[in-house]
Scaffold this motif. Structure first.
Motif, PDB file in Angstrom:
ATOM      1  N   ALA A  40     -19.389 -28.831  12.072  1.00 44.46           N
ATOM      2  CA  ALA A  40     -19.132 -29.432  10.852  1.00 44.46           C
ATOM      3  C   ALA A  40     -20.193 -29.709  10.106  1.00 44.46           C
ATOM      4  N   CYS A  41     -21.475 -29.347  10.429  1.00 43.56           N
ATOM      5  CA  CYS A  41     -22.684 -29.728   9.888  1.00 43.56           C
ATOM      6  C   CYS A  41     -22.731 -28.994   8.579  1.00 43.56           C
ATOM      7  N   LEU A  42     -22.489 -27.589   8.611  1.00 39.80           N
ATOM      8  CA  LEU A  42     -22.285 -27.066   7.275  1.00 39.80           C
ATOM      9  C   LEU A  42     -21.377 -27.221   6.232  1.00 39.80           C
ATOM     10  N   GLY A  80     -33.035 -25.769   6.661  1.00 38.70           N
ATOM     11  CA  GLY A  80     -33.631 -26.525   7.149  1.00 38.70           C
ATOM     12  C   GLY A  80     -33.153 -27.203   8.502  1.00 38.70           C
ATOM     13  N   SER A  81     -31.664 -27.212   8.303  1.00 38.97           N
ATOM     14  CA  SER A  81     -30.893 -27.743   9.355  1.00 38.97           C
ATOM     15  C   SER A  81     -30.561 -26.703  10.457  1.00 38.97           C
ATOM     16  N   ALA A  82     -30.555 -25.352   9.845  1.00 39.81           N
ATOM     17  CA  ALA A  82     -30.530 -24.115  10.999  1.00 39.81           C
ATOM     18  C   ALA A  82     -31.935 -23.840  11.707  1.00 39.81           C
ATOM     19  N   VAL A  83     -32.828 -23.887  10.938  1.00 39.20           N
ATOM     20  CA  VAL A  83     -34.275 -23.498  11.548  1.00 39.20           C
ATOM     21  C   VAL A  83     -34.794 -24.877  12.236  1.00 39.20           C
ATOM     22  N   GLY A  84     -34.804 -24.824  13.410  1.00 37.95           N
ATOM     23  CA  GLY A  84     -35.433 -25.946  14.238  1.00 37.95           C
ATOM     24  C   GLY A  84     -36.008 -25.513  15.695  1.00 37.95           C
ATOM     25  N   LEU A  85     -35.651 -26.551  16.753  1.00 32.12           N
ATOM     26  CA  LEU A  85     -35.976 -26.312  18.080  1.00 32.12           C
ATOM     27  C   LEU A  85     -35.151 -25.214  18.639  1.00 32.12           C
ATOM     28  N   GLY A  86     -33.942 -25.048  17.924  1.00 31.40           N
ATOM     29  CA  GLY A  86     -33.040 -24.070  18.411  1.00 31.40           C
ATOM     30  C   GLY A  86     -33.499 -22.601  18.399  1.00 31.40           C
ATOM     31  N   ASN A  87     -34.347 -22.292  17.413  1.00 26.78           N
ATOM     32  CA  ASN A  87     -35.190 -20.949  17.343  1.00 26.78           C
ATOM     33  C   ASN A  87     -36.372 -21.028  18.054  1.00 26.78           C
ATOM     34  N   VAL A  88     -37.329 -22.329  18.137  1.00 24.35           N
ATOM     35  CA  VAL A  88     -38.574 -22.076  18.649  1.00 24.35           C
ATOM     36  C   VAL A  88     -38.598 -22.535  20.239  1.00 24.35           C
ATOM     37  N   PHE A 126     -25.630 -22.323  17.914  1.00 26.54           N
ATOM     38  CA  PHE A 126     -26.403 -23.612  18.055  1.00 26.54           C
ATOM     39  C   PHE A 126     -27.384 -23.141  16.773  1.00 26.54           C
ATOM     40  N   SER A 127     -27.972 -22.276  16.906  1.00 29.75           N
ATOM     41  CA  SER A 127     -29.192 -21.904  15.969  1.00 29.75           C
ATOM     42  C   SER A 127     -28.756 -22.109  14.355  1.00 29.75           C
ATOM     43  N   LEU A 128     -27.653 -21.553  14.375  1.00 26.61           N
ATOM     44  CA  LEU A 128     -26.971 -21.594  12.864  1.00 26.61           C
ATOM     45  C   LEU A 128     -26.274 -22.795  12.314  1.00 26.61           C
ATOM     46  N   SER A 129     -26.449 -23.851  13.514  1.00 21.75           N
ATOM     47  CA  SER A 129     -25.731 -25.207  13.280  1.00 21.75           C
ATOM     48  C   SER A 129     -24.539 -24.945  12.866  1.00 21.75           C
ATOM     49  N   THR A 148     -35.973 -31.688  10.031  1.00 24.56           N
ATOM     50  CA  THR A 148     -34.731 -31.419   9.099  1.00 24.56           C
ATOM     51  C   THR A 148     -33.612 -31.344   9.866  1.00 24.56           C
ATOM     52  N   SER A 149     -33.374 -30.553  11.123  1.00 26.76           N
ATOM     53  CA  SER A 149     -32.200 -30.680  11.879  1.00 26.76           C
ATOM     54  C   SER A 149     -31.736 -31.841  12.229  1.00 26.76           C
ATOM     55  N   THR A 150     -32.376 -32.520  12.969  1.00 24.71           N
ATOM     56  CA  THR A 150     -31.840 -33.932  13.406  1.00 24.71           C
ATOM     57  C   THR A 150     -31.178 -34.576  12.127  1.00 24.71           C
ATOM     58  N   ILE A 151     -31.887 -34.692  10.943  1.00 25.13           N
ATOM     59  CA  ILE A 151     -31.341 -35.214   9.643  1.00 25.13           C
ATOM     60  C   ILE A 151     -29.901 -34.760   9.549  1.00 25.13           C
ATOM     61  N   SER A 152     -29.814 -33.152   9.726  1.00 25.35           N
ATOM     62  CA  SER A 152     -28.328 -32.881   9.221  1.00 25.35           C
ATOM     63  C   SER A 152     -27.404 -33.268  10.554  1.00 25.35           C
ATOM     64  N   MET A 153     -27.923 -33.405  11.734  1.00 19.37           N
ATOM     65  CA  MET A 153     -26.823 -33.703  12.789  1.00 19.37           C
ATOM     66  C   MET A 153     -26.336 -35.298  12.283  1.00 19.37           C
ATOM     67  N   HIS A 154     -27.601 -36.282  11.955  1.00 20.88           N
ATOM     68  CA  HIS A 154     -27.378 -37.517  11.768  1.00 20.88           C
ATOM     69  C   HIS A 154     -26.518 -37.786  10.344  1.00 20.88           C
ATOM     70  N   PHE A 164     -29.423 -35.047  22.974  1.00 22.34           N
ATOM     71  CA  PHE A 164     -30.317 -34.402  23.830  1.00 22.34           C
ATOM     72  C   PHE A 164     -31.759 -33.802  22.906  1.00 22.34           C
ATOM     73  N   TYR A 165     -31.271 -33.278  21.846  1.00 20.75           N
ATOM     74  CA  TYR A 165     -32.146 -32.811  20.857  1.00 20.75           C
ATOM     75  C   TYR A 165     -33.203 -33.570  20.658  1.00 20.75           C
ATOM     76  N   ALA A 166     -33.099 -34.951  20.652  1.00 18.77           N
ATOM     77  CA  ALA A 166     -34.149 -35.996  20.333  1.00 18.77           C
ATOM     78  C   ALA A 166     -35.248 -35.828  21.396  1.00 18.77           C
ATOM     79  N   ILE A 183     -23.406 -35.492  20.125  1.00 20.84           N
ATOM     80  CA  ILE A 183     -24.026 -35.466  21.258  1.00 20.84           C
ATOM     81  C   ILE A 183     -25.357 -34.592  21.345  1.00 20.84           C
ATOM     82  N   ILE A 184     -25.245 -33.564  20.360  1.00 14.85           N
ATOM     83  CA  ILE A 184     -26.401 -32.642  20.295  1.00 14.85           C
ATOM     84  C   ILE A 184     -27.678 -33.308  20.057  1.00 14.85           C
ATOM     85  N   LEU A 185     -27.548 -34.481  18.978  1.00 19.61           N
ATOM     86  CA  LEU A 185     -28.618 -35.292  18.389  1.00 19.61           C
ATOM     87  C   LEU A 185     -29.259 -36.093  19.831  1.00 19.61           C
TER      88      LEU A 185
HETATM   89  N1  PHE Z   1     -29.612 -25.414  14.232  1.00 20.39           N
HETATM   90  C1  PHE Z   1     -30.686 -26.504  14.985  1.00 20.39           C
HETATM   91  C2  PHE Z   1     -31.450 -25.745  15.437  1.00 20.39           C
HETATM   92  O1  PHE Z   1     -31.739 -24.477  15.368  1.00 20.39           O
HETATM   93  C3  PHE Z   1     -29.807 -27.285  15.678  1.00 20.39           C
HETATM   94  C4  PHE Z   1     -28.407 -27.936  15.224  1.00 20.39           C
HETATM   95  C5  PHE Z   1     -27.180 -27.541  15.817  1.00 20.39           C
HETATM   96  C6  PHE Z   1     -28.382 -28.588  13.899  1.00 20.39           C
HETATM   97  C7  PHE Z   1     -26.118 -28.099  15.385  1.00 20.39           C
HETATM   98  C8  PHE Z   1     -27.293 -29.073  13.533  1.00 20.39           C
HETATM   99  C9  PHE Z   1     -26.180 -29.010  14.159  1.00 20.39           C
HETATM  100  O2  PHE Z   1     -32.680 -26.343  16.047  1.00 20.39           O
END
Ligand code: PHE
Length: 452
Positions: free
Chosen positions: A231-233, A19-27, A224-227, A322-328, A103-105, A99-101
């Motif tokens: 250090a999220c993983l 869920g962390s990996a799949v997010g706005l990075g993909n779409v 970015f896409s794999l998070s 699910t991605s912002t949760i992982s960053m947070h 601008f991602y937000a 920082i990602i959180l």
């Molecule tokens: N991988 C997430 C996405 O594709 C973004 C992300 C980056 C999440 C870094 C956590 C850490 O949307």
């Protein structure tokens, strides 16, 4: 370790990592970066980066996290036997994720706005209307800013209350649904007149379109896409069980993540070519293309178009969450454990800092030219800084760390789950983290900055 997060089942934690990996990075990010870098050639390089650098990088972070069962900074410090320097890699990851959180937000907030607007039927219209709608909304000084802060606060509520279990359960249902919906939209998009030019753009490489920055852009997008590199993983792996097969999990998550990104490409480009949106129109690409698909492809069945549109934005918001949760979670775990704070307080620190950054990022592309760094609006500067510098640097350092500084016996035990995974895979992995990953990232950096 029972108060370290509230993940339900083993499957739950793997799902949360996916869920962390799949997010706005993909779409959102993948299509516009691919569009900017010539389409098919970019995708080839991207897949190469995932296989050669992404999967070994993921396994490395998994090893550090699972072995130490601690937040990122402590995890690196622990394996390094207390050598302070390596803790810095953990700090770097925590900073990058925050920082990602920020601008991602902002983009997640745009998705929220589109969800509400599509529910109310406000984003329907011809191509000009849709483009204008996005421009006037995203440059409005306060609306997108409020949505962005709302998104950080929603993330906060999930992380602080520890309702991850509910999120996991929802993910089991909603992720497959997102997948099915993507398939339907891909078919709809490809059926539009002139759509084949978009499919060709995505699948037939044109090597004359390769720009000099394509390597770093592909690398940054893959990480970015794999998070990876935040250090999220590592943080999530600290909740993995002892018998989770790390290589298999990394492979499965990378495959799923790449599939979704390519499907997002197949959803956007055929439609973009059909309605005359430029493939390199940048971060607005999906927002000015998708409403056209919902409107035009389902022209005969407006209700179906409406429902698919609303469902799609709802699922996109969920995937972003699910991605912002992982960053947070990275920052929250850090503050909670290192400063012995209650989880709620730790979470508030992250929420406050990231909300402030989100406000500045949103205003930087809204109406304030002053909020810029090195000639880029703060929002795009943060994107560039994290994806193209901090993530590759994090992965580079982690690779050097596990390849050259960590006790190789420990590496072997973690990788093979005490000898239950093949030695040959371990050898390949070890070679890759010692030589391939640091060399490739190092060379790409040197090339990008004009040194070679
Ligand atoms: N991988 C997430 C996405 O594709 C973004 C992300 C980056 C999440 C870094 C956590 C850490 O949307």
């Amino acid at each position: 370790m029972s108060d370290r997060g509230n993940f339900g089942t083993r499957l739950g934690i793997i799902l949360a990592t996916a869920g962390s990996a799949v997010g706005l990075g993909n779409v959102w990010r993948f299509p516009f970066i691919a569009g900017h870098n010539g389409g098919a050639v970019f995708i080839l390089i991207y897949i190469g980066c995932i296989l050669l650098l992404g999967i070994p990088g993921m396994v490395s972070e998994f090893i550090v996290g699972r072995h130490s069962q601690a937040n990122a900074a402590r995890a690196y410090g622990h394996i390094a036997g207390g050598r302070r320097l390596w803790r810095a890699v953990g700090y770097l990851g925590i900073l990058t994720a925050s920082i990602i959180l920020g601008f991602y937000a902002v983009v997640a907030g745009w998705c929220l706005q589109y969800l509400v607007a599509s529910l109310l039927g406000n984003v329907q219209g011809d191509a000009d209307y849709v483009t204008h709608y996005f421009q006037s909304f995203s440059t409005n000084p306060w609306k997108p800013t409020l949505w962005a802060v709302a998104f950080v606060v929603i993330t906060h509520m999930v992380v602080a209350r520890g309702v991850q279990k509910g999120i996991e359960r929802a993910a089991k249902l909603l992720m497959p649904l997102l997948f099915v919906l993507l398939v339907i939209i891909v078919i709809a998009s490809c059926s539009l007149p002139g759509a084949m030019a978009g499919v060709e753009f995505l699948l037939r490489p044109d090597f004359s379109k390769v720009s000099h920055s394509v390597l770093l852009e592909a690398l940054g997008q893959a990480f970015f896409s794999l998070s990876l590199g935040t250090a999220c993983l590592c943080t999530f792996a600290s909740y993995f069980s002892r018998d989770t097969n790390l290589l298999r999990s990394a492979g499965q998550i990378a495959l799923l993540d790449t599939l979704i990104a390519i499907m997002a490409g197949l959803m956007i480009f055929p439609a973009a070519f059909s309605v005359g949106v430029q493939p390199d129109s940048g971060p607005s690409l999906i927002f000015i293309t998708l409403p056209n698909v919902f409107q035009q492809a389902f022209g005969q069945m407006p209700l179906v178009g409406y429902v698919i549109g609303v469902l799609f934005y709802a699922l996109l918001v969920f995937a972003a969450l699910t991605s912002t949760i992982s960053m947070h979670e990275i920052g929250t775990a850090f503050f909670t454990e290192e400063f012995h704070l209650p989880r709620k307080k730790g979470a508030w620190i992250v929420t406050t800092v990231c909300s402030l950054l989100a406000v500045l990022c949103s205003l930087s592309i809204g109406n304030s030219d002053e909020i810029s760094l090195f000639g880029l609006p703060l929002m795009y500067f943060c994107d560039f800084l994290t994806a193209q510098i901090m993530l590759p640097a994090g992965a580079f350092l982690t690779s050097l760390f596990v390849g050259w500084f960590v006790d190789q016996r420990l590496l072997y035990d973690e990788f093979t789950n005490q000898g239950t995974v093949s030695l040959a895979f371990f050898r390949a992995y070890q070679f890759s983290v010692r030589f391939v990953v640091p060399l490739c990232i190092g060379l790409i950096f040197l090339h990008q900055f004009g040194i070679i």
